[in-house]
Design a protein around this motif. Structure first.
Motif, PDB file in Angstrom:
ATOM      1  N   THR A 160       8.455 -11.765   4.530  1.00 23.15           N
ATOM      2  CA  THR A 160       7.187 -10.747   4.972  1.00 23.15           C
ATOM      3  C   THR A 160       7.523  -9.154   4.740  1.00 23.15           C
ATOM      4  N   PRO A 161       8.658  -8.603   4.978  1.00 25.68           N
ATOM      5  CA  PRO A 161       9.038  -7.241   4.811  1.00 25.68           C
ATOM      6  C   PRO A 161       8.810  -7.012   3.192  1.00 25.68           C
ATOM      7  N   GLU A 162       9.249  -7.764   2.328  1.00 26.13           N
ATOM      8  CA  GLU A 162       9.216  -7.566   0.989  1.00 26.13           C
ATOM      9  C   GLU A 162       7.562  -7.716   0.409  1.00 26.13           C
ATOM     10  N   VAL A 163       7.038  -8.790   0.931  1.00 22.38           N
ATOM     11  CA  VAL A 163       5.676  -8.987   0.670  1.00 22.38           C
ATOM     12  C   VAL A 163       4.475  -7.785   1.319  1.00 22.38           C
ATOM     13  N   SER A 164       4.965  -7.384   2.241  1.00 22.92           N
ATOM     14  CA  SER A 164       4.185  -6.191   2.915  1.00 22.92           C
ATOM     15  C   SER A 164       4.457  -4.933   1.846  1.00 22.92           C
ATOM     16  N   SER A 165       5.859  -4.666   1.483  1.00 25.65           N
ATOM     17  CA  SER A 165       5.914  -3.821   0.383  1.00 25.65           C
ATOM     18  C   SER A 165       5.243  -3.994  -0.911  1.00 25.65           C
ATOM     19  N   ILE A 166       4.959  -5.205  -1.454  1.00 25.70           N
ATOM     20  CA  ILE A 166       4.458  -5.446  -2.648  1.00 25.70           C
ATOM     21  C   ILE A 166       2.816  -5.127  -2.568  1.00 25.70           C
ATOM     22  N   THR A 167       2.319  -5.674  -1.299  1.00 28.25           N
ATOM     23  CA  THR A 167       0.733  -5.836  -0.971  1.00 28.25           C
ATOM     24  C   THR A 167       0.366  -4.500  -0.368  1.00 28.25           C
ATOM     25  N   ARG A 168       1.125  -3.986   0.264  1.00 27.12           N
ATOM     26  CA  ARG A 168       0.650  -2.712   1.358  1.00 27.12           C
ATOM     27  C   ARG A 168      -0.117  -3.359   2.303  1.00 27.12           C
ATOM     28  N   ILE A 169       0.145  -4.625   2.872  1.00 30.82           N
ATOM     29  CA  ILE A 169      -0.545  -5.143   4.008  1.00 30.82           C
ATOM     30  C   ILE A 169       0.207  -5.095   5.114  1.00 30.82           C
ATOM     31  N   PRO A 170       0.079  -4.649   6.215  1.00 31.30           N
ATOM     32  CA  PRO A 170       1.022  -4.638   7.493  1.00 31.30           C
ATOM     33  C   PRO A 170       1.682  -6.083   7.669  1.00 31.30           C
ATOM     34  N   GLN A 171       2.782  -6.005   7.927  1.00 33.36           N
ATOM     35  CA  GLN A 171       3.723  -7.036   8.366  1.00 33.36           C
ATOM     36  C   GLN A 171       3.106  -7.822   9.650  1.00 33.36           C
ATOM     37  N   THR A 172       2.694  -7.235  10.550  1.00 33.14           N
ATOM     38  CA  THR A 172       1.876  -7.864  11.556  1.00 33.14           C
ATOM     39  C   THR A 172       0.712  -8.839  11.050  1.00 33.14           C
ATOM     40  N   VAL A 173      -0.049  -8.535  10.283  1.00 28.27           N
ATOM     41  CA  VAL A 173      -1.173  -9.314   9.617  1.00 28.27           C
ATOM     42  C   VAL A 173      -0.493 -10.504   8.951  1.00 28.27           C
ATOM     43  N   LEU A 174       0.499 -10.205   8.115  1.00 31.16           N
ATOM     44  CA  LEU A 174       0.982 -11.200   7.064  1.00 31.16           C
ATOM     45  C   LEU A 174       1.642 -12.319   8.006  1.00 31.16           C
ATOM     46  N   ASP A 175       2.319 -12.027   8.990  1.00 33.05           N
ATOM     47  CA  ASP A 175       2.916 -13.060   9.919  1.00 33.05           C
ATOM     48  C   ASP A 175       1.939 -13.723  11.147  1.00 33.05           C
ATOM     49  N   ASP A 176       0.879 -12.884  11.270  1.00 32.58           N
ATOM     50  CA  ASP A 176      -0.135 -13.686  12.432  1.00 32.58           C
ATOM     51  C   ASP A 176      -1.230 -13.271  11.831  1.00 32.58           C
ATOM     52  N   TRP A 177      -2.201 -14.041  11.400  1.00 33.55           N
ATOM     53  CA  TRP A 177      -3.569 -13.531  10.905  1.00 33.55           C
ATOM     54  C   TRP A 177      -4.272 -13.060  12.147  1.00 33.55           C
ATOM     55  N   HIS A 178      -3.913 -13.387  13.408  1.00 32.95           N
ATOM     56  CA  HIS A 178      -4.554 -13.216  14.511  1.00 32.95           C
ATOM     57  C   HIS A 178      -4.691 -11.529  14.766  1.00 32.95           C
ATOM     58  N   SER A 179      -3.811 -10.896  14.279  1.00 35.65           N
ATOM     59  CA  SER A 179      -3.637  -9.754  14.565  1.00 35.65           C
ATOM     60  C   SER A 179      -4.578  -8.942  13.695  1.00 35.65           C
ATOM     61  N   HIS A 180      -5.328  -9.437  12.822  1.00 37.36           N
ATOM     62  CA  HIS A 180      -6.455  -8.735  11.962  1.00 37.36           C
ATOM     63  C   HIS A 180      -7.396  -7.885  12.776  1.00 37.36           C
ATOM     64  N   GLN A 181      -7.636  -8.454  13.948  1.00 42.30           N
ATOM     65  CA  GLN A 181      -8.677  -7.895  14.827  1.00 42.30           C
ATOM     66  C   GLN A 181      -8.518  -6.469  15.087  1.00 42.30           C
ATOM     67  N   HIS A 182      -7.125  -5.951  14.911  1.00 38.79           N
ATOM     68  CA  HIS A 182      -6.916  -4.495  15.082  1.00 38.79           C
ATOM     69  C   HIS A 182      -7.133  -3.644  14.072  1.00 38.79           C
ATOM     70  N   PHE A 183      -7.553  -4.257  12.870  1.00 34.36           N
ATOM     71  CA  PHE A 183      -7.786  -3.529  11.655  1.00 34.36           C
ATOM     72  C   PHE A 183      -9.408  -3.550  11.484  1.00 34.36           C
ATOM     73  N   SER A 184      -9.802  -2.440  10.911  1.00 36.50           N
ATOM     74  CA  SER A 184     -11.405  -2.380  10.490  1.00 36.50           C
ATOM     75  C   SER A 184     -11.633  -3.210   9.266  1.00 36.50           C
ATOM     76  N   ALA A 185     -12.880  -3.347   9.246  1.00 36.03           N
ATOM     77  CA  ALA A 185     -13.176  -4.127   7.763  1.00 36.03           C
ATOM     78  C   ALA A 185     -12.869  -2.965   6.551  1.00 36.03           C
ATOM     79  N   ASN A 186     -13.107  -1.799   6.715  1.00 40.90           N
ATOM     80  CA  ASN A 186     -12.623  -0.852   5.780  1.00 40.90           C
ATOM     81  C   ASN A 186     -11.168  -1.196   5.354  1.00 40.90           C
ATOM     82  N   ALA A 187     -10.441  -1.304   6.385  1.00 39.10           N
ATOM     83  CA  ALA A 187      -8.924  -1.461   6.071  1.00 39.10           C
ATOM     84  C   ALA A 187      -8.738  -2.765   5.443  1.00 39.10           C
ATOM     85  N   LYS A 188      -9.207  -3.746   5.845  1.00 43.90           N
ATOM     86  CA  LYS A 188      -9.191  -5.025   5.162  1.00 43.90           C
ATOM     87  C   LYS A 188      -9.677  -4.960   3.832  1.00 43.90           C
ATOM     88  N   LEU A 189     -10.720  -4.311   3.444  1.00 45.16           N
ATOM     89  CA  LEU A 189     -11.260  -3.996   1.979  1.00 45.16           C
ATOM     90  C   LEU A 189     -10.217  -3.388   1.233  1.00 45.16           C
TER      91      LEU A 189
END
Length: 270
Positions: free
Chosen positions: A172-201
């Motif tokens: 997960t840390p390496e994938v987060s670095s590659i994709t610039r997606i927060p580790q919390t989201v990569l490890d548990d999609w349910h944490s996506h609700q803490h991020f705006s639609a623009n952040a997801k875009l």
């Protein structure tokens, strides 16, 4: 939902009431090489890379994933010739990844587990559809072109997996670095609700799709919206309809953030 049996490569239709445990797959398509639903009754053509890949997924699950007899592969589990089924599948796909026991990501351009730079530079990280395939599943196991385990991402990959299999190193840390997606989201999609639609875009910036409309369609599940799939409408119209659907759900979406790939910084500068 149509699933492929790992023992005899036959397809079967399931509904929500009788859906078995299943593994789901993620991969880049080989142009004119993929196995379609119509190919399966006639047997796979082992001279085609995409056909060998289907057999490889089935063999891998059969030998390495205990308790799983069914897999979902987009190329042959969807009737691509039926526009209604294709639209329904695209709108349901994120949910299918979310409910899978495990996602197997086949990185054909990573020849071995010994070269980390090859993993970081895999084209899998630059495609539009693989974004939902990275985010939704409980655990994603990354495999080399030779079906070796590179490692995995996901909350369960650090403790107990939904099924018994080798998940390798926690990446997960390496994938987060590659994709610039927060580790919390990569490890548990349910944490996506803490991020705006623009952040997801922003997570999709620099990713490409073969069909221009898929730049919008591949984000439906990530935004939690549905809309009809109309190939031929063009990228701009598809983006506008996506924006309208997101805003109807109560969020704002700034499409100016979705710049062409040439104006974006792709993962690891690819």
């Amino acid at each position: 939902m149509r699933l492929l049996n790992v023992h005899d490569l036959t397809l079967r239709q399931f509904n929500a009431a009788n859906l078995p445990k299943y593994a789901i797959t993620s991969h880049r398509w080989y142009e004119d090489q993929e196995a379609s639903m119509r190919d399966l009754p006639n047997g796979l053509d082992m001279s085609k890379s995409g056909h060998r890949k289907v057999k490889g997924f089935a063999e891998y699950v059969r030998k390495n994933v205990e308790g799983i007899e069914w897999i979902w592969i987009d190329t042959c589990c969807i009737n691509q010739d039926n526009s209604h089924e294709l639209s329904e599948a695209i709108n349901s796909m994120f949910k299918w990844y979310l409910h899978a026991q495990v996602c197997l990501a086949y990185l054909a351009d990573v020849p071995s587990t010994s070269d980390n730079n090859t993993f970081e530079r895999s084209a899998w990280f630059t495609r539009g559809w693989t974004l939902q395939e990275l985010l939704a599943p409980k655990v994603v196991v990354f495999l080399t072109g030779n079906w070796e385990v590179i490692g995995s991402k996901g909350h369960y990959s650090r403790s107990i997996t939904p099924v018994t299999l080798n998940v390798g190193k926690w990446l997960t840390p390496e994938v987060s670095s590659i994709t610039r997606i927060p580790q919390t989201v990569l490890d548990d999609w349910h944490s996506h609700q803490h991020f705006s639609a623009n952040a997801k875009l922003a997570w999709a910036q620099g990713r490409e799709t073969t069909a221009e409309e898929d730049k919008a369609y591949c984000l439906l599940g990530i935004f939690g919206v549905s809309m009809s799939v109309i190939y031929g409408e063009g990228r701009q119209r598809a983006r506008e309809r996506l924006r309208d659907a997101v805003q109807a759900s109560g969020e704002q979406l700034d499409l100016t953030m979705d710049a062409p790939a040439s104006q974006c910084i792709s993962p690891r500068g690819l």
